[in-house]
Design an enzyme around this catalytic site. Structure first.
Site, short mmCIF file in Angstrom:
data_model
loop_
_atom_site.label_atom_id
_atom_site.label_comp_id
_atom_site.label_asym_id
_atom_site.label_seq_id
_atom_site.Cartn_x
_atom_site.Cartn_y
_atom_site.Cartn_z
N HIS A 56 0.38 -0.91 -0.13
CA HIS A 56 -0.20 0.32 0.06
C HIS A 56 0.86 1.27 0.09
O HIS A 56 1.81 2.06 1.27
CB HIS A 56 -0.97 -0.20 1.34
CG HIS A 56 -1.60 0.76 1.26
ND1 HIS A 56 -3.16 0.82 1.76
CD2 HIS A 56 -1.57 2.68 0.77
CE1 HIS A 56 -3.54 2.23 1.64
NE2 HIS A 56 -2.85 3.21 0.94
N LEU A 59 2.67 6.47 -5.26
CA LEU A 59 4.09 7.02 -5.74
C LEU A 59 3.44 8.24 -6.70
O LEU A 59 4.74 8.44 -6.97
CB LEU A 59 4.18 5.60 -6.70
CG LEU A 59 4.93 4.68 -6.41
CD1 LEU A 59 5.31 3.94 -7.32
CD2 LEU A 59 5.47 5.55 -5.62
N ARG A 60 2.59 9.15 -6.98
CA ARG A 60 1.44 10.23 -7.28
C ARG A 60 1.85 10.59 -8.58
O ARG A 60 1.49 11.11 -8.84
CB ARG A 60 2.16 11.36 -6.54
CG ARG A 60 2.02 11.59 -5.10
CD ARG A 60 1.20 10.71 -4.19
NE ARG A 60 1.06 11.34 -3.10
CZ ARG A 60 0.03 10.98 -1.74
NH1 ARG A 60 -0.98 10.63 -3.01
NH2 ARG A 60 -0.07 11.10 -1.10
N ASN A 90 -4.75 6.14 -7.03
CA ASN A 90 -5.53 7.95 -6.43
C ASN A 90 -4.77 8.62 -7.34
O ASN A 90 -4.40 10.07 -6.95
CB ASN A 90 -5.69 8.17 -5.25
CG ASN A 90 -4.74 8.38 -4.42
OD1 ASN A 90 -4.14 7.48 -4.14
ND2 ASN A 90 -4.93 8.76 -3.53
N ASP A 148 -8.51 4.00 -2.95
CA ASP A 148 -8.40 4.01 -1.35
C ASP A 148 -8.24 5.85 -1.78
O ASP A 148 -8.05 5.90 -2.48
CB ASP A 148 -7.43 3.55 -1.48
CG ASP A 148 -5.99 4.00 -0.23
OD1 ASP A 148 -6.80 3.81 0.65
OD2 ASP A 148 -4.97 5.03 -0.10
N HIS A 228 -5.07 -0.47 6.51
CA HIS A 228 -5.19 0.43 7.18
C HIS A 228 -6.04 0.46 8.18
O HIS A 228 -6.73 2.00 9.07
CB HIS A 228 -4.67 1.96 6.82
CG HIS A 228 -5.80 2.48 5.59
ND1 HIS A 228 -7.02 2.59 6.35
CD2 HIS A 228 -5.57 3.11 4.71
CE1 HIS A 228 -7.58 3.15 5.11
NE2 HIS A 228 -6.49 3.59 4.04
N ASN A 274 -5.37 9.74 6.92
CA ASN A 274 -6.13 8.84 6.77
C ASN A 274 -6.94 7.82 7.24
O ASN A 274 -5.83 7.20 5.41
CB ASN A 274 -7.11 9.83 6.28
CG ASN A 274 -9.32 9.37 6.24
OD1 ASN A 274 -9.43 8.91 6.19
ND2 ASN A 274 -9.01 9.53 4.65
N ASP A 301 1.07 3.03 3.59
CA ASP A 301 0.47 3.73 3.44
C ASP A 301 1.46 5.07 2.85
O ASP A 301 0.68 5.84 3.39
CB ASP A 301 -0.85 4.12 4.39
CG ASP A 301 -1.54 4.35 3.92
OD1 ASP A 301 -1.78 5.47 2.08
OD2 ASP A 301 -3.17 4.84 3.94
O1 DOR Z 1 -3.43 9.45 4.69
C1 DOR Z 1 -3.72 9.55 3.39
N1 DOR Z 1 -3.63 10.02 2.34
N2 DOR Z 1 -4.56 8.70 3.75
C2 DOR Z 1 -5.60 7.82 2.37
O2 DOR Z 1 -6.58 6.99 2.59
C3 DOR Z 1 -5.23 8.27 1.43
C4 DOR Z 1 -3.60 9.16 0.90
C5 DOR Z 1 -3.38 9.83 0.22
O3 DOR Z 1 -3.25 9.29 -0.76
O4 DOR Z 1 -2.74 10.74 0.36
ZN ZN Z 2 -3.63 4.97 0.76
ZN ZN Z 3 -7.08 4.66 2.92
#
Ligand code: DOR
Ligand code: ZN
Ligand code: ZN
Length: 424
Positions: A56, A59-60, A90, A148, A228, A274, A301
């Site tokens: 999990h 990598l953006r 995402n 996610d 998570h 989150n 995460d």
């Molecule tokens: O803290 C978080 N950051 N929780 C998530 O579910 C998404 C993630 C993010 O993409 O920054």
């Molecule tokens: Zn995540």
């Molecule tokens: Zn998440």
């Protein structure tokens, strides 16, 4: 190449022996004499783990390369000891089709560091309306599906997603959050939300979705994975589901078994994540879940953000912690030194279990397995310094913390990927 004289972490214990890597695989274990011209890596005093796997990470790329990209994220991964990582969809555009999935794979191959396995979105654009092109993403190399960052709110759509995913041999990895309950909450609702005046969100926001995914999994007979886990009540839901045979697996992250919401008392936006950091009761339950097997694995995460997204008022700050470069030391320190897990159990949580959950190669130091290995110095003590991160995301609430256990070599397909060539 021979790794000489290390303490090797096996499934049921540890053993001092050499490891030969040949043609990308583990060719032999034992007392080995180097062949002529064979490279010998001195591992005396070091511990050889099966290559760590993080199922999990964010990598953006594409779209948010200012926060991280596939190269910087891969460098952070191998620096943190990870030989394989799975990246969440995402991005911008969202990884909801075969083009983005194959783009990520080709960029990762060009980076040439760790294995990068893309995770496809469940719905088109993660908009929660129409299922994404699941079969095409699988064909392009997606190893799982996830929404996610949010949950699929519509239960009927989620049931369909699980059935389609299962037809293609993919699992849904569920971020559990009832958006109507979170309703703008930025921290856990409790003493510290009251103290700071920050809007809280209830455990129920997470637990309701954990319960729903368990119910769907049980009714449909389809395996599901919970991302998570942060609440004591969520741990208990998963424990009870497992006890009656539901095919549910779960992960947690180092911040949920080390920190509590006390970390947000100083308005440190690096502790904004989150699901939110919760209370001591939750932290202890997450530890117990790891210990008794309710929680199968540890993921980071890894959620890198640019300083511009974090150095703002708490309510406006992005959620997330940059985790790849601290997860191993944090977990070793809290769990092994802390007496919760043995070394083989840590290897199970950080390598074997994620490999099994996602049907990846690796996960064990045995002859014939792929030569993905992580070599660490467990006696090393160091201080977390975000300025030294390979990740572009310097956002960590662990800054300045002293930890034990340092990654010395990260080996992928029998090749040393960390330390980086330029540092050797
Ligand atoms: O803290 C978080 N950051 N929780 C998530 O579910 C998404 C993630 C993010 O993409 O920054
Ligand atoms: Zn995540
Ligand atoms: Zn998440």
């Amino acid at each position: 190449m021979i790794l000489k004289g290390g303490e090797v972490v096996l499934r049921d214990g540890t053993r001092r022996c050499d490891v030969r890597c040949e043609n990308g695989r583990i060719a032999a274990l034992g007392e080995l004499a180097p062949a002529r011209g064979e490279r010998v890596v001195d591992c005396a005093g070091l511990t050889v783990f099966p290559g760590l796997i993080d199922m999990h990470v964010h990598l953006r790329e594409p779209g948010f390369e200012r926060k991280e990209d596939i190269l910087s994220g891969s460098r952070a991964a191998v620096k943190g000891g990870f030989t394989q990582i799975c990246c969440m969809p995402n991005t911008k555009p969202v990884a909801d089709n075969k083009v983005v999935v194959s783009y990520i794979k080709s960029r990762a191959e060009a980076a040439g560091l760790c294995k990068v396995h893309p995770i496809g979105a469940i719905t088109e654009g993660q908009a929660g309306k129409n299922l994404a092109a699941i079969g095409a993403m699988k064909a392009a190399g997606a190893v799982a599906l996830s929404e996610d960052g949010k949950s699929v709110a519509d239960s009927g759509l989620m049931a369909n997603a699980m059935m389609y995913a299962s037809d293609f041999g993919l699992k849904c990895l569920c971020h559990c959050e009832d958006a109507s309950l979170v309703d703008g909450g930025v921290v856990h609702e409790g003493y510290y939300s009251t103290l700071t005046g920050l809007k809280g969100s209830l455990r129920a926001a997470e637990d309701i979705l954990i319960a729903r995914e368990i119910c769907l999994s049980e009714s449909l007979g389809i395996p599901v994975h919970i991302c998570h886990v942060s609440t004591y009540s969520g741990v208990q839901l998963i424990r009870e589901a497992k006890a009656r045979g539901v095919q549910v697996t779960a992960e947690t992250c180092p911040h949920y078994f080390i920190l509590t919401d006390a970390a947000i008392a100083s308005f440190d936006t690096d502790a904004k994540v989150n699901p939110p950091l919760r209370e001591e009761r939750d932290r202890l339950a997450v530890l117990e879940g790891l210990r008794d097997g309710t929680i199968d694995c540890i993921a980071t995460d890894h959620a890198p953000h640019h300083a511009d997204d974090k150095r703002v008022e708490f309510n406006d700050a992005a959620f997330g912690i940059s985790g790849l470069e601290t997860a191993f030391a944090l977990s070793y320190t809290a769990l092994v030194k802390g007496g919760v897990l043995t070394l083989p159990a840590l290897a199970e949580k950080m390598s074997a279990a994620p490999a099994r959950i996602l049907s990846l190669e690796g996960g064990a130091v045995v002859e014939g397995e792929r030569a993905h290995l992580t070599v660490a110095d467990l006696s090393a003590v160091w201080k977390v310094d975000p300025a030294s991160f390979a990740s572009k995301g310097k956002n960590t609430p662990f800054k300045g913390r002293e930890v034990c256990g340092a990654v010395r070599y990260t080996i992928v397909d029998g090749e040393i990927k960390y330390p980086f060539g330029e540092e050797v």
